[in-house]
Scaffold this active site. Structure first.
Site, PDB file in Angstrom:
ATOM      1  CB  SER A 136      -0.881   0.101   1.245  1.00 57.31           C
ATOM      2  OG  SER A 136      -1.241  -1.111   1.752  1.00 57.31           O
ATOM      3  CG  HIS A 152      -2.857  -0.967  -3.656  1.00 59.98           C
ATOM      4  ND1 HIS A 152      -3.218   0.329  -3.369  1.00 59.98           N
ATOM      5  CD2 HIS A 152      -2.865  -1.620  -2.470  1.00 59.98           C
ATOM      6  CE1 HIS A 152      -3.436   0.443  -2.067  1.00 59.98           C
ATOM      7  NE2 HIS A 152      -3.237  -0.726  -1.500  1.00 59.98           N
ATOM      8  CD  GLU A 207      -4.480   2.953  -6.059  1.00 57.77           C
ATOM      9  OE1 GLU A 207      -4.876   4.120  -6.041  1.00 57.77           O
ATOM     10  OE2 GLU A 207      -3.709   2.502  -5.194  1.00 57.77           O
ATOM     11  CG  ASN A 213      -3.958   4.173   0.813  1.00 61.17           C
ATOM     12  OD1 ASN A 213      -5.144   4.142   1.155  1.00 61.17           O
ATOM     13  ND2 ASN A 213      -3.213   3.081   0.771  1.00 61.17           N
TER      14      ASN A 213
HETATM   15  N1  LIG Z   1      -5.105  -4.584   5.145  1.00 62.77           N
HETATM   16  C1  LIG Z   1      -5.392  -3.733   4.184  1.00 62.77           C
HETATM   17  O1  LIG Z   1      -6.383  -3.009   4.241  1.00 62.77           O
HETATM   18  C2  LIG Z   1      -4.512  -3.644   2.968  1.00 62.77           C
HETATM   19  C3  LIG Z   1      -5.032  -3.126   1.785  1.00 62.77           C
HETATM   20  C4  LIG Z   1      -4.240  -3.095   0.643  1.00 62.77           C
HETATM   21  C5  LIG Z   1      -2.935  -3.541   0.710  1.00 62.77           C
HETATM   22  N2  LIG Z   1      -2.432  -4.026   1.888  1.00 62.77           N
HETATM   23  C6  LIG Z   1      -1.043  -4.516   1.869  1.00 62.77           C
HETATM   24  O2  LIG Z   1      -1.100  -5.929   1.737  1.00 62.77           O
HETATM   25  C7  LIG Z   1      -0.004  -6.528   2.432  1.00 62.77           C
HETATM   26  C8  LIG Z   1      -0.537  -7.526   3.456  1.00 62.77           C
HETATM   27  O3  LIG Z   1      -1.417  -6.874   4.330  1.00 62.77           O
HETATM   28  P1  LIG Z   1      -2.406  -7.691   5.296  1.00 62.77           P
HETATM   29  O4  LIG Z   1      -3.314  -6.670   5.891  1.00 62.77           O
HETATM   30  O5  LIG Z   1      -2.975  -8.848   4.592  1.00 62.77           O
HETATM   31  O6  LIG Z   1      -1.372  -8.182   6.413  1.00 62.77           O
HETATM   32  P2  LIG Z   1      -1.539  -9.388   7.453  1.00 62.77           P
HETATM   33  O7  LIG Z   1      -0.703  -9.026   8.614  1.00 62.77           O
HETATM   34  O8  LIG Z   1      -2.984  -9.704   7.643  1.00 62.77           O
HETATM   35  O9  LIG Z   1      -0.872 -10.644   6.687  1.00 62.77           O
HETATM   36  C9  LIG Z   1       0.480 -10.728   6.356  1.00 62.77           C
HETATM   37  C10 LIG Z   1       0.828 -12.206   6.239  1.00 62.77           C
HETATM   38  O10 LIG Z   1       2.119 -12.317   5.648  1.00 62.77           O
HETATM   39  C11 LIG Z   1       2.822 -13.369   6.301  1.00 62.77           C
HETATM   40  N3  LIG Z   1       4.248 -13.155   6.074  1.00 62.77           N
HETATM   41  C12 LIG Z   1       5.086 -12.275   6.661  1.00 62.77           C
HETATM   42  N4  LIG Z   1       6.325 -12.377   6.147  1.00 62.77           N
HETATM   43  C13 LIG Z   1       6.268 -13.338   5.196  1.00 62.77           C
HETATM   44  C14 LIG Z   1       7.233 -13.906   4.310  1.00 62.77           C
HETATM   45  N5  LIG Z   1       8.481 -13.458   4.288  1.00 62.77           N
HETATM   46  N6  LIG Z   1       6.826 -14.870   3.474  1.00 62.77           N
HETATM   47  C15 LIG Z   1       5.561 -15.324   3.483  1.00 62.77           C
HETATM   48  N7  LIG Z   1       4.608 -14.836   4.304  1.00 62.77           N
HETATM   49  C16 LIG Z   1       4.966 -13.863   5.151  1.00 62.77           C
HETATM   50  C17 LIG Z   1       2.388 -13.255   7.735  1.00 62.77           C
HETATM   51  O11 LIG Z   1       2.595 -14.471   8.424  1.00 62.77           O
HETATM   52  C18 LIG Z   1       0.892 -12.913   7.582  1.00 62.77           C
HETATM   53  O12 LIG Z   1       0.095 -14.074   7.531  1.00 62.77           O
HETATM   54  C19 LIG Z   1       0.799  -5.373   2.999  1.00 62.77           C
HETATM   55  O13 LIG Z   1       1.815  -5.027   2.089  1.00 62.77           O
HETATM   56  C20 LIG Z   1      -0.222  -4.268   3.102  1.00 62.77           C
HETATM   57  O14 LIG Z   1       0.372  -2.980   3.079  1.00 62.77           O
HETATM   58  C21 LIG Z   1      -3.194  -4.104   3.000  1.00 62.77           C
END
Ligand SMILES: NC(=O)c1ccc[n+]([C@@H]2O[C@H](COP(=O)([O-])OP(=O)(O)OC[C@H]3O[C@@H](n4cnc5c(N)ncnc54)[C@H](O)[C@@H]3O)[C@@H](O)[C@H]2O)c1
Length: 493
Positions: free
Chosen positions: A119, A140, A152, A190
């Site tokens: 993000s 994204h 995106e 964002n």
């Molecule tokens: N939550 C949101 O609203 C949102 C929206 C758009 C984008 N994002 C982006 O998406 C990504 C994930 O966000 P999320 O909210 O799902 O996070 P989350 O914390 O729910 O999940 C992240 C997962 O990644 C795993 N992980 C960490 N390091 C790892 C590795 N090296 N290899 C494999 N797995 C690994 C963790 O164990 C966890 O299960 C981030 O980059 C975030 O910025 C989040």
């Protein structure tokens, strides 16, 4: 499309949602997570979500079963050897993402595409350590991925046009609306989403109104589904405040993106909103506090004078059962400043500030009016004007403010939208699409600029900047040029 097998790395909220969306649309998905058992648990969550959709008749039973059959956990990155694309959705940490992509480059086939769901990290920064950055881009998705229609697509400096094109086609196959966005802090959604929240915070910071009053005006007068404070509480201040800070910092402290101490204070106190029971509102008791401030109760005036000819005000007075009269030195005076506060308005027009009640006639609606008066106003006279208007519709009575509530918040959204167009973040059309689909805005920022009118929006912002002395309100050059030439804000060349 040539993409059939897709890997997803990171089985958290986003990874699971993306995997589900892919599987429902016919792709074979393998899901990997470093945490032991996390991928299998994510697939259980997908199963439960699909069953719930079947229960609500949103998905056929056999489709749900097939989608689940197409989804499998991966035990190592080597399992992605046959993948056509791998989408990364792990923690938001640059060095972890770089390490992961280095491993992925060794595991996947030479022709496979790679994408990150980051993000906030620059796509170019993730790409900088890749040996084949041309096959990598940002993709994204929004939370929850199976529901939100916007995607995106962000090329890095070395991304091949064919990579962007294939990701765009994939998004379309998933029933999403892809928009191509420049690799810049916060991308479109964002970044552009900051204005709604920070300008709402600025009005509360200046004691113009309470959060409940701001929310009511933005819902009732501008058509937002949630007021800015409800929205911040809903998203979680633990998520929103760092994003706000990140975008402000990355823009070298541009005052347009500045938040307020209250935002930081709630963050530091752990009052994150709904998830912690209290944020701007208190959710611990049913109903919570929705404080509205009212003008002093008074008998409705029967006669009012108008500061200037204004058809909207004249119609409102008539609708409320009042009569427009000459100023006899005694009656309340109604006026409708644009971007000015009531004080400046009275001084400019030589009005008696004690008897003047300013009404927002740009953002008025059947459901609500916003009114304000200058410091030292006569509470009985202004209260009588408000009581008269209240016979037509509910009135939110605020403290003196350049731009009331809606004018200033919408002006900030529209101005930031124009700035996004000026800096080439995306096309005006895509900026609008992104903000409507990604944030549920009733209109995109460029559409808001045209709704107000570019000339009127320019003078609104110039007044706000002059009165506050704050460069936060400086008009975007995109807007200024189009306003001076009498053009629409959507004119792209
Ligand atoms: N939550 C949101 O609203 C949102 C929206 C758009 C984008 N994002 C982006 O998406 C990504 C994930 O966000 P999320 O909210 O799902 O996070 P989350 O914390 O729910 O999940 C992240 C997962 O990644 C795993 N992980 C960490 N390091 C790892 C590795 N090296 N290899 C494999 N797995 C690994 C963790 O164990 C966890 O299960 C981030 O980059 C975030 O910025 C989040």
């Amino acid at each position: 499309l040539q993409l059939r097998r897709i890997g997803v790395v990171g089985a958290g909220a986003m990874g699971a949602g993306i995997a589900q969306l892919l599987a429902v649309n016919g792709f074979r998905v393998k899901l990997f997570d470093v945490a032991e058992g996390a991928a299998a648990r994510a697939i259980d969550r997908i199963d439960a979500d699909l069953k719930a959709l079947v229960g609500r008749n949103k998905l056929a039973d056999d489709k749900a079963r097939e989608a689940l059959e197409r989804t499998a956990p991966a035990s190592a990155l080597e399992d992605f050897g046959d993948a056509d694309l791998v989408i990364e959705a792990i923690v938001e940490d640059l060095s972890k993402k770089r390490d992961l992509f280095a491993s992925l480059e060794r595991s996947v086939a030479p022709g496979a595409l790679l994408a990150s769901n980051t993000s906030s990290l620059p796509i170019g920064a993730i790409a900088s350590t890749l040996s084949a950055p041309e096959r990598f881009a940002g993709m994204h998705f929004f939370n929850p991925a199976p529901v939100m229609r916007l995607v995106e697509i962000i090329p890095g400096p070395d991304t091949a046009p064919a990579t962007v094109e294939r990701l765009r086609q994939l998004a379309e196959r998933l029933g999403r609306t892809p928009i191509e966005v420049k690799d810049a802090p916060g991308f479109v959604v964002n970044f552009g989403g900051r204005a709604y929240q920070t300008e709402a915070l600025a009005t509360v910071h200046e004691s113009v109104a309470t959060p409940a009053m701001v929310d009511a005006v933005m819902r009732d007068c501008c058509g937002f589904r949630m007021g800015p404070f409800e929205l911040m509480d809903f998203t979680g201040i633990d998520v929103g405040f760092p994003v706000t800070q990140f975008v402000h910092r990355s823009s070298f402290g541009d005052p347009r993106l500045r938040s307020t101490p209250l935002h930081q204070y709630l963050y530091e106190c752990g009052r994150f909103g709904r998830k912690s029971g209290v944020g701007f509102y208190d959710y611990r008791e049913a109903g919570g506090s929705r404080e509205q401030r009212h003008a002093a109760a008074a008998e409705p005036a029967s006669r009012v004078a108008l500061a200037e000819d204004n058809a909207v005000l004249a119609a409102l007075v008539a609708e409320a059962g009042g009569v427009v009269a000459d100023d006899d030195g005694d009656v309340p005076i109604l006026g409708s400043p644009v971007g000015e506060d009531c004080t400046d308005y009275c001084v400019r027009l030589g009005l008696d500030a004690r008897r003047t009640c300013a009404v927002d006639t740009i953002f008025h609606a059947q459901k609500r009016l916003t009114a304000m008066a200058a410091p030292g106003h006569d509470a009985a006279t202004v209260g009588a004007a408000v009581a008269l208007l209240a016979q037509a519709r509910p009135v939110t009575f605020i403290r003196d403010s350049a731009g009331f509530i809606a004018q200033r918040i919408v002006a900030m959204i529209a101005n930031l939208g124009c700035e996004m167009a000026q800096t080439g973040l995306a096309t005006p059309e895509d900026i609008d699409k992104a903000m409507r689909l990604g944030l549920n805005y009733p209109r995109g920022p460029i559409e808001f600029a045209d709704h107000v009118g570019t000339e009127r929006l320019l003078s609104l912002l110039q007044n706000m900047q002059r009165i506050s002395g704050d460069d936060r309100y400086r008009p975007s050059l995109w807007l200024r040029r189009r306003a001076l030439l009498g053009l629409s804000a959507a004119v792209a060349i």
